[in-house]
Design an enzyme around this catalytic site. Structure first.
Site, PDB file in Angstrom:
ATOM      1  N   GLU A 137     -11.616  -3.422  -2.786  1.00 59.16           N
ATOM      2  CA  GLU A 137     -10.593  -2.512  -3.307  1.00 59.16           C
ATOM      3  C   GLU A 137     -10.389  -2.760  -4.798  1.00 59.16           C
ATOM      4  OE1 GLU A 137      -7.090  -3.165  -0.710  1.00 59.16           O
ATOM      5  OE2 GLU A 137      -8.581  -4.116   0.548  1.00 59.16           O
TER       6      GLU A 137
ATOM      7  N   HIS B  28       0.811  -1.226   0.000  1.00 59.74           N
ATOM      8  CA  HIS B  28       0.000   0.000   0.000  1.00 59.74           C
ATOM      9  C   HIS B  28       0.846   1.280   0.000  1.00 59.74           C
ATOM     10  CE1 HIS B  28      -3.490  -2.406   0.242  1.00 59.74           C
ATOM     11  NE2 HIS B  28      -3.754  -2.390   1.522  1.00 59.74           N
TER      12      HIS B  28
ATOM     13  N   HIS C 235      -9.689   2.634   0.322  1.00 56.24           N
ATOM     14  CA  HIS C 235      -9.693   1.515   1.268  1.00 56.24           C
ATOM     15  C   HIS C 235     -10.854   1.608   2.270  1.00 56.24           C
ATOM     16  CE1 HIS C 235      -7.912  -1.782   3.562  1.00 56.24           C
ATOM     17  NE2 HIS C 235      -6.955  -1.874   2.655  1.00 56.24           N
TER      18      HIS C 235
HETATM   19  C1  BGC Z   1      -4.784  -6.169   2.084  1.00 54.36           C
HETATM   20  C2  BGC Z   1      -4.440  -6.984   3.300  1.00 54.36           C
HETATM   21  C3  BGC Z   1      -3.790  -6.104   4.320  1.00 54.36           C
HETATM   22  C4  BGC Z   1      -4.724  -4.973   4.654  1.00 54.36           C
HETATM   23  C5  BGC Z   1      -4.140  -4.000   5.644  1.00 54.36           C
HETATM   24  C6  BGC Z   1      -5.675  -5.054   2.507  1.00 54.36           C
HETATM   25  O1  BGC Z   1      -5.936  -4.223   1.425  1.00 54.36           O
HETATM   26  O2  BGC Z   1      -5.415  -6.955   1.107  1.00 54.36           O
HETATM   27  O3  BGC Z   1      -3.590  -8.053   2.933  1.00 54.36           O
HETATM   28  O4  BGC Z   1      -3.462  -6.839   5.460  1.00 54.36           O
HETATM   29  O5  BGC Z   1      -5.053  -4.268   3.493  1.00 54.36           O
HETATM   30  O6  BGC Z   1      -5.164  -3.277   6.254  1.00 54.36           O
END
Ligand code: BGC
Length: 355
Positions: free
Chosen positions: A320, A112, A187
């Protein structure tokens, strides 16, 4: 008044606090049915308010009341994710013959956008736009060459629009001066009961995908696409989330990238539909992206408190829309490298309803 005889959506803003020595605001987009609160810290959606069948209005996304809590925000509540959403294996890839090393912030991987991804940045308001039956707010952020290891100065603009059909769209625009991977998403975590039910086990989910991208032990793609048929990931017909959520002990729930069914690569298609039978609220997600990561808040453990009190494991679901994880290391996946002179554009729509 617009042709539907509905009042045009409105925009209000209110001072929210000082973060990183900059003023942060809360922007409220509102029509007769839906109210959306967004802040320029992390571009985060902090609330989506919608009445249920019982006429009670609830906030259906995880969030915090206090802006200070968005500085930490360990689970990325509501935020913009970038420069590259999801994992890049070992934080490394080869671009134009050169190995690029990104920051490694999730075990051995880059996740991310790194330690200080777009979710941590104070974005600048660049535009607000009332157009008859629509209202928009746009933020921009300049991600500098080398930030978290990424090459190139990337100017990103994100526009949130609410119309009178209860659609919230997010449009992502970006330009770079060096080749760089880009995959942007939001998110937000949904619990359509407004967290009246502490988990989303009773919600039903449809995902428009015949395949998912297989993962290795390090939670990054193997490169293979696997049919969902006869697996717990089969959401081709709406399925109650609680039914198979315990089938993935290592992930502690669903955490998978689905390959969206499309005829043309950049076509906008329905990606997923979430319904809460008890309140009647629904959200349908449309996107031009190739994938959708379905993540069921597997690591929430009741210790983090926010707008709805303590958030429990499986308390909500994130849908997402994104490029496939780790695409820069998989030439067979849709290309995610933005070249100078090219323009990145992507659009996702969340349509809210009541049944
Ligand atoms: C991911 C997860 C991750 C999480 C963190 C998600 O978008 O798919 O693997 O642990 O974000 O908050």
């Amino acid at each position: 008044m617009n042709p539907n005889n509905k009042k045009n959506p409105s925009l209000n803003s209110a001072f929210y606090g000082i973060i990183q020595e900059q003023e942060v605001f809360k922007y409220t987009l509102q029509n007769e049915t839906v109210r959306v609160d967004i802040t320029n810290l992390g571009g985060a959606i902090t609330g989506i308010y919608l009445k249920g069948r019982d006429q009670l209005e609830k906030n259906i996304v995880a969030g915090f009341n206090d802006i200070k809590d968005y500085e930490d925000n360990p689970y990325y509540f509501g935020c913009v994710i970038g420069r590259y959403t999801n994992r890049i294996a070992n934080g490394k890839f080869v671009l134009n013959g050169k190995t690029i090393q990104l920051s490694v912030n999730d075990g051995i991987n880059h996740l991310h956008g790194g330690f200080e991804g777009f979710n941590k940045k104070v974005w600048k308001l660049s535009n607000t736009e009332p157009v008859e039956d629509k209202i928009s707010v746009e933020f921009e952020y300049l991600s500098r060459d080398g930030e978290e290891g990424y090459p190139g100065n990337l100017l990103v603009k994100i526009k949130y629009t609410l119309n009178n059909k209860n659609e919230l769209s997010i449009e992502y625009n970006a330009d770079t001066d060096k080749a760089t991977p880009v995959s942007l998403t939001n998110h937000s975590y949904f619990n359509l009961s407004g967290f009246e039910s502490p988990t989303i086990y009773e919600h039903s989910l449809y995902v428009n995908a015949e395949n998912y991208t297989e993962k290795n032990v390090n939670n990054t793609p193997t490169g293979k696409m696997i049919p969902v048929a006869n697996t717990p990931l089969d959401f081709r017909q709406p399925k109650i989330i609680g039914k198979d959520i315990h089938q993935f002990p290592k992930d502690k729930g669903f955490d998978h990238n689905f390959v969206l069914n499309k005829n043309v690569s950049r076509e906008i298609v329905p990606a997923a539909q979430l319904k809460d039978p008890s309140s009647g609220r629904t959200v349908t997600v449309y996107t031009d992206q190739p994938g959708v990561q379905v993540y069921t808040a597997n690591f929430w453990d009741g210790t983090l408190k926010g707008s709805h009190g303590a958030y429990q494991q499986h308390g909500a679901i994130a849908l997402e829309t994104q490029a496939f994880p780790d695409s820069p290391n998989h030439p067979s996946f849709p290309d995610t490298i933005l070249q100078p002179g090219e323009h990145y554009f992507s659009k996702t729509i969340y349509e809210f309803g009541i049944e």
